[in-house]
Motif scaffolding. Structure first.
Motif, PDB file in Angstrom:
ATOM      1  N   LEU A 124       0.840  -1.197   0.000  1.00 53.46           N
ATOM      2  CA  LEU A 124       0.000   0.000   0.000  1.00 53.46           C
ATOM      3  C   LEU A 124       0.872   1.242   0.000  1.00 53.46           C
ATOM      4  O   LEU A 124       1.686   1.444   0.904  1.00 53.46           O
ATOM      5  CB  LEU A 124      -0.897  -0.014   1.245  1.00 53.46           C
ATOM      6  N   VAL A 125       0.693   2.088  -1.021  1.00 48.22           N
ATOM      7  CA  VAL A 125       1.343   3.397  -1.085  1.00 48.22           C
ATOM      8  C   VAL A 125       0.274   4.445  -0.824  1.00 48.22           C
ATOM      9  O   VAL A 125      -0.716   4.521  -1.550  1.00 48.22           O
ATOM     10  CB  VAL A 125       2.010   3.641  -2.454  1.00 48.22           C
ATOM     11  N   MET A 126       0.474   5.254   0.232  1.00 44.13           N
ATOM     12  CA  MET A 126      -0.492   6.277   0.623  1.00 44.13           C
ATOM     13  C   MET A 126       0.111   7.650   0.372  1.00 44.13           C
ATOM     14  O   MET A 126       1.110   8.011   1.000  1.00 44.13           O
ATOM     15  CB  MET A 126      -0.858   6.112   2.104  1.00 44.13           C
ATOM     16  N   ASN A 127      -0.475   8.399  -0.538  1.00 42.08           N
ATOM     17  CA  ASN A 127       0.038   9.719  -0.887  1.00 42.08           C
ATOM     18  C   ASN A 127      -0.679  10.792  -0.082  1.00 42.08           C
ATOM     19  O   ASN A 127      -1.801  11.172  -0.370  1.00 42.08           O
ATOM     20  CB  ASN A 127      -0.139   9.971  -2.395  1.00 42.08           C
ATOM     21  N   LEU A 224       4.119   2.405   2.127  1.00 38.44           N
ATOM     22  CA  LEU A 224       4.922   3.606   1.893  1.00 38.44           C
ATOM     23  C   LEU A 224       4.015   4.808   2.112  1.00 38.44           C
ATOM     24  O   LEU A 224       2.970   4.913   1.472  1.00 38.44           O
ATOM     25  CB  LEU A 224       5.490   3.623   0.474  1.00 38.44           C
ATOM     26  N   LEU A 225       4.422   5.693   3.008  1.00 36.01           N
ATOM     27  CA  LEU A 225       3.683   6.918   3.267  1.00 36.01           C
ATOM     28  C   LEU A 225       4.447   8.086   2.667  1.00 36.01           C
ATOM     29  O   LEU A 225       5.608   8.326   3.009  1.00 36.01           O
ATOM     30  CB  LEU A 225       3.501   7.128   4.777  1.00 36.01           C
ATOM     31  N   SER A 249       7.258   2.642   5.630  1.00 39.54           N
ATOM     32  CA  SER A 249       8.366   3.477   5.152  1.00 39.54           C
ATOM     33  C   SER A 249       7.819   4.878   4.929  1.00 39.54           C
ATOM     34  O   SER A 249       6.664   5.048   4.533  1.00 39.54           O
ATOM     35  CB  SER A 249       8.933   2.936   3.836  1.00 39.54           C
ATOM     36  N   LEU A 250       8.661   5.896   5.152  1.00 43.38           N
ATOM     37  CA  LEU A 250       8.217   7.285   5.042  1.00 43.38           C
ATOM     38  C   LEU A 250       9.067   8.043   4.042  1.00 43.38           C
ATOM     39  O   LEU A 250      10.301   8.004   4.094  1.00 43.38           O
ATOM     40  CB  LEU A 250       8.305   7.970   6.415  1.00 43.38           C
ATOM     41  N   VAL A 271       8.738   6.141  -5.724  1.00 40.36           N
ATOM     42  CA  VAL A 271       7.647   5.160  -5.752  1.00 40.36           C
ATOM     43  C   VAL A 271       8.094   3.900  -6.491  1.00 40.36           C
ATOM     44  O   VAL A 271       7.881   2.770  -6.016  1.00 40.36           O
ATOM     45  CB  VAL A 271       6.392   5.761  -6.422  1.00 40.36           C
ATOM     46  N   GLN A 272       8.728   4.071  -7.635  1.00 40.20           N
ATOM     47  CA  GLN A 272       9.186   2.928  -8.428  1.00 40.20           C
ATOM     48  C   GLN A 272      10.202   2.100  -7.655  1.00 40.20           C
ATOM     49  O   GLN A 272      10.124   0.856  -7.630  1.00 40.20           O
ATOM     50  CB  GLN A 272       9.785   3.425  -9.740  1.00 40.20           C
ATOM     51  N   HIS A 273      11.144   2.764  -7.015  1.00 38.99           N
ATOM     52  CA  HIS A 273      12.181   2.063  -6.258  1.00 38.99           C
ATOM     53  C   HIS A 273      11.582   1.270  -5.106  1.00 38.99           C
ATOM     54  O   HIS A 273      11.921   0.095  -4.895  1.00 38.99           O
ATOM     55  CB  HIS A 273      13.207   3.074  -5.732  1.00 38.99           C
ATOM     56  N   TRP A 274      10.648   1.880  -4.362  1.00 47.95           N
ATOM     57  CA  TRP A 274      10.039   1.185  -3.224  1.00 47.95           C
ATOM     58  C   TRP A 274       9.227  -0.018  -3.707  1.00 47.95           C
ATOM     59  O   TRP A 274       9.311  -1.108  -3.105  1.00 47.95           O
ATOM     60  CB  TRP A 274       9.148   2.155  -2.449  1.00 47.95           C
TER      61      TRP A 274
END
Length: 289
Positions: A124-127, A224-225, A249-250, A271-274
């Motif tokens: 989950l990536v939270m923008n 990822l936040l 991760s922040l 984002v791509q790297h994470w």
């Protein structure tokens, strides 16, 4: 980019949800990108182009936005409806697991899905969103929603530049893209590309905080936040509480308001790297390029 639709259910019938697909339809690794409250799927064009070698990237227009159908009334615009619609979309995609990236509202939808037992959400990536949103920020947001009209695309672009200061580092070409994809034409005027009833739906709930801490505490997947440090939607005390989760991760972005564009090269790279790191950790059989 390929455009498709899926038919979703609300309590009074069905509505079409439009989504854009980037990358190979044969790729079983799927990333779903979901936009913010008054935005649409085309916000992710730059990000999807960068990620579509690794993923089949799916970018839906949430009901009432972009090219998707409007719902019968403001009472239908709520998280429960959006979660149901996204469940239908995931079923259409024919995969057991997906990665999720959500900006603001899109992150809340992803959080709700990811907290459920046996969830298909893998990472989950939270923008610029967390489990707590203060009422004051919801009131500010509700103030810039409505049926605004523009004589031409240049006026629409100027309006968007004023409303989204966090996007000030975008190029003129990117702003022109956001304006072109962010309006609809009717009776010789340009209108923002969403159902004006969203303003009523947002104002109806703007008097109270959004508190999803009990849901978020159920998350055990990698997260990822992305935090704009000047955001009033994702405040510092919320970020610090979220950091108690070892799976988080922040990425902090100083001097940015709500919400980072994810259109700038450095943001796309992070984002791509994470995502690549965590795809590898999960043991995906497909090879990342």
């Amino acid at each position: 980019m390929h455009t498709a639709t899926v038919r979703c259910l609300h309590e009074n019938g069905f509505h079409r949800m439009v989504y854009r697909q980037w990358g190979s339809a044969e790729n079983e690794r799927v990333l779903i990108c979901v936009h913010g409250l008054a935005r649409n799927s085309r916000d992710f064009d730059d990000l999807a182009q960068a990620l579509c070698r690794d993923y089949r990237v799916i970018c839906p227009d949430v009901a009432g936005r972009g090219d998707s159908d409007w719902l019968p009334g403001p009472e239908h615009y709520n998280l429960a409806q959006y979660v149901q619609d996204m469940t239908t979309l995931i079923a259409r995609l024919g995969v057991d697991e997906v990665d999720w990236l959500g900006t603001s509202m899109g992150g809340l939808i992803g959080m709700c899905l990811a907290a459920l037992p046996n969830s298909p959400i893998r990472t989950l990536v939270m923008n610029d969103i967390g489990p707590f949103v203060p009422a004051a920020s919801l009131q500010r947001i509700s103030g810039y929603l409505g049926d605004f009209q523009f004589a031409d695309l240049k006026q629409a672009e100027q309006f968007l530049r004023q409303r989204y200061p966090a996007l000030r580092h975008l190029t003129d070409t990117q702003w022109q893209h956001l304006a072109r994809c962010g309006v609809r034409e009717a009776a010789g005027q340009y209108h923002l590309h969403y159902d004006p009833a969203l303003a009523d739906a947002t104002r109806a709930h703007a008097g109270q905080d959004v508190d999803l801490w009990p849901l978020w505490q159920n998350l055990t997947i990698p997260q990822l936040l992305i935090w704009g440090e000047r955001s009033d939607v994702l405040q510092e005390n919320t970020v610090r509480q979220m950091q108690s989760n070892p799976q988080l991760s922040l990425l902090s972005l100083p001097e940015l308001e709500h919400a980072p564009s994810l259109m700038e090269p450095e943001q796309i790279y992070h984002v791509q790297h994470w995502l690549r790191q965590h795809s590898a950790l999960k043991g995906n059989s497909a090879t990342l390029r």
